[in-house]
Scaffold this active site. Structure first.
Site, PDB file in Angstrom:
ATOM      1  N   GLY A   8       6.062  10.906   1.588  1.00  0.00           N
ATOM      2  CA  GLY A   8       5.468  10.405   0.351  1.00  0.00           C
ATOM      3  C   GLY A   8       4.926   8.987   0.409  1.00  0.00           C
ATOM      4  O   GLY A   8       4.433   8.477  -0.590  1.00  0.00           O
ATOM      5  N   GLN A   9       5.009   8.332   1.577  1.00  0.00           N
ATOM      6  CA  GLN A   9       4.463   6.971   1.649  1.00  0.00           C
ATOM      7  C   GLN A   9       2.981   7.000   1.308  1.00  0.00           C
ATOM      8  O   GLN A   9       2.286   7.962   1.618  1.00  0.00           O
ATOM      9  CB  GLN A   9       4.620   6.386   3.066  1.00  0.00           C
ATOM     10  CG  GLN A   9       6.025   6.397   3.609  1.00  0.00           C
ATOM     11  CD  GLN A   9       6.984   5.583   2.795  1.00  0.00           C
ATOM     12  OE1 GLN A   9       6.618   4.569   2.200  1.00  0.00           O
ATOM     13  NE2 GLN A   9       8.219   6.014   2.725  1.00  0.00           N
ATOM     14  N   LYS A  10       2.520   5.903   0.725  1.00  0.00           N
ATOM     15  CA  LYS A  10       1.137   5.818   0.256  1.00  0.00           C
ATOM     16  C   LYS A  10       0.142   6.221   1.352  1.00  0.00           C
ATOM     17  O   LYS A  10      -0.797   6.972   1.106  1.00  0.00           O
ATOM     18  CB  LYS A  10       0.866   4.377  -0.183  1.00  0.00           C
ATOM     19  CG  LYS A  10      -0.218   4.266  -1.224  1.00  0.00           C
ATOM     20  CD  LYS A  10      -0.336   2.845  -1.725  1.00  0.00           C
ATOM     21  CE  LYS A  10      -0.125   2.767  -3.218  1.00  0.00           C
ATOM     22  NZ  LYS A  10       0.156   1.420  -3.686  1.00  0.00           N
ATOM     23  N   ILE A  61       0.299   8.248   3.751  1.00  0.00           N
ATOM     24  CA  ILE A  61       0.172   9.655   4.115  1.00  0.00           C
ATOM     25  C   ILE A  61      -0.010  10.587   2.918  1.00  0.00           C
ATOM     26  O   ILE A  61      -0.131  11.785   3.094  1.00  0.00           O
ATOM     27  CB  ILE A  61       1.353  10.117   5.004  1.00  0.00           C
ATOM     28  CG1 ILE A  61       2.685   9.829   4.344  1.00  0.00           C
ATOM     29  CG2 ILE A  61       1.296   9.447   6.357  1.00  0.00           C
ATOM     30  CD1 ILE A  61       3.868  10.258   5.211  1.00  0.00           C
TER      31      ILE A  61
END
Lengths: 335, 185
Positions: free
Chosen positions: B69-71, B73
């Protein structure tokens, strides 16, 4: 835990058996494709005529309109269920054309919905209408004391503040979590402050810090850091995520791999905090052993095998040996 | 999901479901998947890329795609949309600051046509943390009542830490998908 899960599994099985026998006795599934087709086309006609009627003559009260639409929507779902239940006896052509009919009905309902209550449906329109240049999510106004609440300006629901230190300059801020029932703690919008957190907490949120020092006891969940400039962090946690930081030093103990994103010029070293009772707190949080993960940093902006240019290991001769916050002077309990 | 693939599934009675787990970073997606599968959740690194877990749930085989969920990716989420039967949106109910981010990303996701037929389970995670918003409050913040009429959705409070609420949520999801796609035998 396992026992409880398996208990639940059993209850679930019982429930689903009960549900199944329930549906066996009550529903009269069509026994041939002809009975299915006649039932299907009856319901289809009834739904279509309800949609057409509502278009010409509908209640003026929006909540009544809503329940009218909900009703039609429920009928379409029932019809969809009928198709699913009958699919085993239908030729594939019938399954396909029934599904097509259902999707047409849904489309018609959507159109009706947007005709009767056009604004409600498109949430992004709502948002755009309320858009206020001062409430942009990416604003940088650290001096604004109301920043936390205004940031939620485009949400439909007022959100309370979590416990924390906010909007301070040049202060020493001290908080001991021991004996408190605080679950998550926020440290945000600080300039040139020193933050000392002792005892353990479940979650720590850090946002918009510049030239600060943050010393923290164990965090049993995760630490989320967003926007930090020229800071030193000494912290132990199960997970640590670092976003938008530059020129910071991190002294970490982490059970998993720390990550950085949109970050540059940061350096890492092992945890070095000491205060009275720190060993006990770390042990209680399963963070008493060095994992070596402080040096296993994943850079989400550098997905390659070679070392990321955005972070490095802090040279030993530049590291603090131990920071003992029990013996440091000053400080007021800011909470 | 395309019409053909629905029919193919009915024909083969393969009883497989494809579930996509998404949500902001730090919401607990990986922990939830591991917890449901009865695995150790004490050491979990932020997901760089994705994990796939195949597990048997009731009489179905779930293929769970747990996407980071990191920005950086999030833009890759769309690569996983195809043929998704169930969408699980995970919310960190204790992260009050990023609720607007959370709402924005969810709104974007629901505009995606390839996901329009999938059932939506919203897990209001981290209910065990004091100060977390309740599922009712999360529903208001995300304005779920305004959702597209045809969408099947449900919100359930849970804690991946204790396991509370996870089975309730997945029970609903699996039943809902089953009633849409599979013959009820």
């Amino acid at each position: 835990m396992l026992e409880r899960l398996s208990n639940r599994e059993q209850i679930r099985l019982d429930n689903s058996l009960a549900r199944r026998s329930d549906s066996d006795s009550h529903s009269n599934l069509p026994s041939s494709s002809t009975t299915f087709l006649s039932r299907f086309s009856d319901s289809k006609r009834s739904i279509e005529s309800r949609i057409d009627l509502s278009r010409i003559d509908h209640p003026t009260d929006p909540s009544q309109v809503r329940s009218l639409l909900d009703n039609i929507s429920a009928s379409i779902s029932d019809l969809e269920k009928l198709v699913a239940e009958s699919s085993y006896l239908l030729p594939s052509y019938e399954v396909r054309s029934s599904l097509k009919t259902i999707s047409d009905l849904k489309q018609a309902l959507e159109t009706l919905n947007s005709e009767l209550i056009p604004r409600k449906k498109f949430t992004f329109k709502n948002k755009a209408a309320k858009k206020d240049p001062t409430a942009e999510p990416n604003e940088t106004t650290p001096e604004n004391p109301e920043s936390v609440s205004t940031k939620h300006g485009n949400l439909s629901f007022p959100v309370r503040d979590s416990p924390g230190f906010r909007n301070r300059k040049g202060d020493i801020l001290v908080k001991n979590f021991k004996g408190s029932d605080i679950g998550e703690f926020t440290v945000s919008d600080l300039d040139s402050c020193e933050v000392r957190l002792t005892g353990s907490v479940r979650a720590l949120f850090i946002h918009r810090l510049s030239n600060c020092k943050v010393y923290a006891g164990p965090v049993t969940g995760s630490v989320l850091i967003d926007e930090a400039d020229g800071c030193v962090f000494v912290m132990a946690s199960h997970q640590i995520r670092i976003h938008n930081a530059k020129g910071c030093d991190f002294y970490l103990r982490v059970r998993s791999r720390p990550i950085i994103e949109d970050t540059s010029g940061v350096r890492f070293a092992p945890y070095c905090l000491n205060y009275e009772g720190v060993e006990e707190d770390l042990k209680g949080a399963s963070l008493d052993e060095e994992t070596g993960n402080w040096a296993n940093v994943d850079d989400f902006r550098w997905l390659r095998a070679v070392q990321s240019p955005n972070w490095s290991v802090l040279p030993e001769n530049e590291r603090f040996e131990v920071v003992n916050i029990s013996t440091l002077g000053g400080g007021t309990d800011g909470n | 999901m395309g019409l053909l693939s629905i029919i193919r599934k009915i024909k083969r009675k393969e009883k497989e479901m494809r579930i996509l787990m998404v949500g902001l970073d730090n919401s607990g997606k990986t922990t939830i998947v591991l917890k449901i599968n009865g695995e150790d959740t004490s050491v979990i690194s932020p997901t760089l890329g994705f994990n796939i877990k195949t597990l048997t749930y009731q009489k179905y085989t779930l293929n769970i795609w747990d996407v980071g969920g990191q920005k950086t990716i999030r833009s890759y989420w769309r690569n996983y949309f195809e043929e998704t039967d169930g969408l699980v949106w995970v919310v960190d109910s204790s992260d009050l600051r990023r609720l607007d981010d959370c709402k924005m990303e969810l709104d974007n996701l629901l505009k995606e046509e390839r996901l329009s037929g999938s059932s939506l389970l919203i897990l209001a995670n981290k209910q065990d943390i004091k100060g977390a918003l309740t599922p009712e409050e999360i529903a208001k913040v995300l304005n779920l009542e305004a959702m597209d009429k045809t969408r099947h959705w449900n919100i359930v409070g849970c804690s991946a830490y204790t396991g509370e609420g996870l089975l309730e949520g997945f029970d609903w999801l699996v039943q809902d998908i089953a009633s849409r796609i599979y013959v009820l035998d």
